[in-house]
Design a protein around this motif. Sequence first.
Motif, PDB file in Angstrom:
ATOM      1  N   THR A 182       0.847  -1.187   0.000  1.00  0.00           N
ATOM      2  CA  THR A 182       0.000   0.000   0.000  1.00  0.00           C
ATOM      3  C   THR A 182       0.888   1.244   0.000  1.00  0.00           C
ATOM      4  O   THR A 182       2.081   1.172   0.319  1.00  0.00           O
ATOM      5  CB  THR A 182      -0.877   0.028   1.255  1.00  0.00           C
ATOM      6  N   PRO A 183       0.329   2.410  -0.348  1.00  0.00           N
ATOM      7  CA  PRO A 183       1.124   3.634  -0.262  1.00  0.00           C
ATOM      8  C   PRO A 183       1.744   3.836   1.121  1.00  0.00           C
ATOM      9  O   PRO A 183       2.889   4.287   1.226  1.00  0.00           O
ATOM     10  CB  PRO A 183       0.105   4.729  -0.595  1.00  0.00           C
ATOM     11  N   ARG A 184       1.018   3.472   2.166  1.00  0.00           N
ATOM     12  CA  ARG A 184       1.550   3.668   3.513  1.00  0.00           C
ATOM     13  C   ARG A 184       2.803   2.826   3.740  1.00  0.00           C
ATOM     14  O   ARG A 184       3.736   3.253   4.440  1.00  0.00           O
ATOM     15  CB  ARG A 184       0.472   3.340   4.554  1.00  0.00           C
ATOM     16  N   ALA A 185       2.847   1.619   3.143  1.00  0.00           N
ATOM     17  CA  ALA A 185       4.048   0.788   3.255  1.00  0.00           C
ATOM     18  C   ALA A 185       5.234   1.396   2.522  1.00  0.00           C
ATOM     19  O   ALA A 185       6.389   1.042   2.783  1.00  0.00           O
ATOM     20  CB  ALA A 185       3.761  -0.610   2.714  1.00  0.00           C
ATOM     21  N   LEU A 186       4.948   2.322   1.620  1.00  0.00           N
ATOM     22  CA  LEU A 186       5.998   3.032   0.886  1.00  0.00           C
ATOM     23  C   LEU A 186       6.350   4.363   1.557  1.00  0.00           C
ATOM     24  O   LEU A 186       7.130   5.147   1.012  1.00  0.00           O
ATOM     25  CB  LEU A 186       5.539   3.304  -0.549  1.00  0.00           C
ATOM     26  N   GLY A 187       5.747   4.617   2.719  1.00  0.00           N
ATOM     27  CA  GLY A 187       6.000   5.867   3.423  1.00  0.00           C
ATOM     28  C   GLY A 187       5.233   7.040   2.870  1.00  0.00           C
ATOM     29  O   GLY A 187       5.607   8.198   3.082  1.00  0.00           O
ATOM     30  N   LEU A 188       4.121   6.759   2.173  1.00  0.00           N
ATOM     31  CA  LEU A 188       3.345   7.799   1.498  1.00  0.00           C
ATOM     32  C   LEU A 188       1.923   7.854   2.044  1.00  0.00           C
ATOM     33  O   LEU A 188       1.433   6.872   2.617  1.00  0.00           O
ATOM     34  CB  LEU A 188       3.301   7.511  -0.013  1.00  0.00           C
ATOM     35  N   PRO A 189       1.225   8.955   1.850  1.00  0.00           N
ATOM     36  CA  PRO A 189      -0.152   9.068   2.326  1.00  0.00           C
ATOM     37  C   PRO A 189      -1.092   8.122   1.569  1.00  0.00           C
ATOM     38  O   PRO A 189      -0.844   7.769   0.405  1.00  0.00           O
ATOM     39  CB  PRO A 189      -0.523  10.531   2.042  1.00  0.00           C
ATOM     40  N   ASP A 190      -2.166   7.738   2.227  1.00  0.00           N
ATOM     41  CA  ASP A 190      -3.208   6.965   1.548  1.00  0.00           C
ATOM     42  C   ASP A 190      -3.808   7.805   0.422  1.00  0.00           C
ATOM     43  O   ASP A 190      -3.847   9.027   0.489  1.00  0.00           O
ATOM     44  CB  ASP A 190      -4.316   6.582   2.531  1.00  0.00           C
ATOM     45  N   GLY A 191      -4.274   7.134  -0.620  1.00  0.00           N
ATOM     46  CA  GLY A 191      -4.912   7.826  -1.732  1.00  0.00           C
ATOM     47  C   GLY A 191      -3.957   8.233  -2.835  1.00  0.00           C
ATOM     48  O   GLY A 191      -4.389   8.729  -3.886  1.00  0.00           O
ATOM     49  N   VAL A 192      -2.658   8.015  -2.636  1.00  0.00           N
ATOM     50  CA  VAL A 192      -1.673   8.353  -3.667  1.00  0.00           C
ATOM     51  C   VAL A 192      -1.764   7.347  -4.811  1.00  0.00           C
ATOM     52  O   VAL A 192      -1.834   6.132  -4.588  1.00  0.00           O
ATOM     53  CB  VAL A 192      -0.250   8.365  -3.071  1.00  0.00           C
ATOM     54  N   ARG A 193      -1.753   7.856  -6.038  1.00  0.00           N
ATOM     55  CA  ARG A 193      -1.836   6.995  -7.219  1.00  0.00           C
ATOM     56  C   ARG A 193      -0.612   7.083  -8.123  1.00  0.00           C
ATOM     57  O   ARG A 193      -0.441   6.249  -9.020  1.00  0.00           O
ATOM     58  CB  ARG A 193      -3.078   7.363  -8.039  1.00  0.00           C
ATOM     59  N   ALA A 194       0.245   8.084  -7.896  1.00  0.00           N
ATOM     60  CA  ALA A 194       1.374   8.274  -8.795  1.00  0.00           C
ATOM     61  C   ALA A 194       2.554   8.899  -8.067  1.00  0.00           C
ATOM     62  O   ALA A 194       2.393   9.632  -7.085  1.00  0.00           O
ATOM     63  CB  ALA A 194       0.977   9.160  -9.974  1.00  0.00           C
ATOM     64  N   CYS A 195       3.752   8.607  -8.581  1.00  0.00           N
ATOM     65  CA  CYS A 195       4.992   9.146  -8.033  1.00  0.00           C
ATOM     66  C   CYS A 195       5.772   9.825  -9.156  1.00  0.00           C
ATOM     67  O   CYS A 195       5.983   9.232 -10.224  1.00  0.00           O
ATOM     68  CB  CYS A 195       5.835   8.029  -7.423  1.00  0.00           C
ATOM     69  N   LEU A 196       6.204  11.062  -8.902  1.00  0.00           N
ATOM     70  CA  LEU A 196       6.933  11.864  -9.875  1.00  0.00           C
ATOM     71  C   LEU A 196       8.353  12.073  -9.357  1.00  0.00           C
ATOM     72  O   LEU A 196       8.559  12.743  -8.346  1.00  0.00           O
ATOM     73  CB  LEU A 196       6.243  13.211 -10.079  1.00  0.00           C
ATOM     74  N   PHE A 197       9.328  11.492 -10.050  1.00  0.00           N
ATOM     75  CA  PHE A 197      10.711  11.491  -9.591  1.00  0.00           C
ATOM     76  C   PHE A 197      11.572  12.451 -10.407  1.00  0.00           C
ATOM     77  O   PHE A 197      11.599  12.372 -11.634  1.00  0.00           O
ATOM     78  CB  PHE A 197      11.318  10.089  -9.736  1.00  0.00           C
ATOM     79  N   ASP A 198      12.275  13.341  -9.706  1.00  0.00           N
ATOM     80  CA  ASP A 198      13.378  14.018 -10.360  1.00  0.00           C
ATOM     81  C   ASP A 198      14.423  12.954 -10.695  1.00  0.00           C
ATOM     82  O   ASP A 198      14.408  11.845 -10.136  1.00  0.00           O
ATOM     83  CB  ASP A 198      13.966  15.082  -9.433  1.00  0.00           C
ATOM     84  N   LEU A 199      15.322  13.274 -11.599  1.00  0.00           N
ATOM     85  CA  LEU A 199      16.288  12.280 -12.077  1.00  0.00           C
ATOM     86  C   LEU A 199      17.657  12.458 -11.424  1.00  0.00           C
ATOM     87  O   LEU A 199      18.073  11.653 -10.588  1.00  0.00           O
ATOM     88  CB  LEU A 199      16.392  12.393 -13.605  1.00  0.00           C
ATOM     89  N   ASP A 200      18.355  13.517 -11.783  1.00  0.00           N
ATOM     90  CA  ASP A 200      19.709  13.749 -11.290  1.00  0.00           C
ATOM     91  C   ASP A 200      19.703  14.012  -9.791  1.00  0.00           C
ATOM     92  O   ASP A 200      19.080  14.963  -9.319  1.00  0.00           O
ATOM     93  CB  ASP A 200      20.330  14.950 -12.010  1.00  0.00           C
ATOM     94  N   GLY A 201      20.369  13.148  -9.042  1.00  0.00           N
ATOM     95  CA  GLY A 201      20.440  13.312  -7.597  1.00  0.00           C
ATOM     96  C   GLY A 201      19.374  12.559  -6.841  1.00  0.00           C
ATOM     97  O   GLY A 201      19.468  12.410  -5.624  1.00  0.00           O
ATOM     98  N   VAL A 202      18.345  12.083  -7.531  1.00  0.00           N
ATOM     99  CA  VAL A 202      17.303  11.280  -6.884  1.00  0.00           C
ATOM    100  C   VAL A 202      17.434   9.812  -7.302  1.00  0.00           C
ATOM    101  O   VAL A 202      17.591   8.928  -6.461  1.00  0.00           O
ATOM    102  CB  VAL A 202      15.900  11.818  -7.211  1.00  0.00           C
ATOM    103  N   LEU A 203      17.385   9.558  -8.598  1.00  0.00           N
ATOM    104  CA  LEU A 203      17.527   8.191  -9.100  1.00  0.00           C
ATOM    105  C   LEU A 203      18.939   7.904  -9.607  1.00  0.00           C
ATOM    106  O   LEU A 203      19.403   6.767  -9.531  1.00  0.00           O
ATOM    107  CB  LEU A 203      16.520   7.933 -10.224  1.00  0.00           C
TER     108      LEU A 203
END
Length: 248
Positions: A3-24
């Motif tokens: 679930t989103p909560r297991a990922l450390g995120l709020p409930d109701g989240v449907r998408a993740c937007l990642f910066d690239l350089d320095g994040v991934l």
Amino acid sequence: MATPRALGLPDGVRACLFDLDGVLTRTATVHMAAWKRTFDEFLRATDPALPEFSQEDYNRYVDGKPRADGVRDFLAGRGLDVPEGSAGDGPDARTVQGIATRKNELVLRELDEHGVEVYEGSVRYLRAVKEAGLATAVVTASANGEQVVAAGGFADLIDTRVDGVVAAREGLRGKPAPDTFLAGARALGVQPHEAVVFEDALAGVAAGRAGGFAFVVGVDRVGQADELASSGADVVVPDLDRLLGDGS
């Protein structure tokens, strides 16, 4: 399925937007080195008394921004007024566009010679996000986003990409404006309040907060946790796998 909560995120989240350089990817260090060489050469030729480009300058003026914006902001910070030039200016032109071109040539040379390193913990987290059924996007100011994602080996984990090429084509303002993150959410078919932004740059965190996103995760790679929080991060971590509920 996690679930989103297991990922450390709020409930109701449907998408993740990642910066690239320095994040991934570890390409933020490549960008820092290219900016330093580019600006230091320019500063020495302009006035040897001017202070060299520093990590603080990188964090404050250029990190996360489109190249030309970074050039303008840094030069303004040094009190320098340089002609804008045109997009076709070569790397030796003493214009905003020429300086931006020089920096990009140095980055591409480094990537070609040494490839792309990834943050294993963050890619592990990205994989967990996909396994949880959430949509994913890379949102980066880099015009080389497609090449970096491919070289990093995680293209199969990314549903869409908004990079410098897309931003220029669609007339999107760069970070700290929220335009590129909002475009990423639209491309995934979600509203901002259903998406999370992951950023290591102060400008990127500010963009996520300005866009009204559900949650903004700051990734501290250079010892600026307090600044990330002040810019709007809801939580700051040294790597994304720290968010995983199993603590591993």
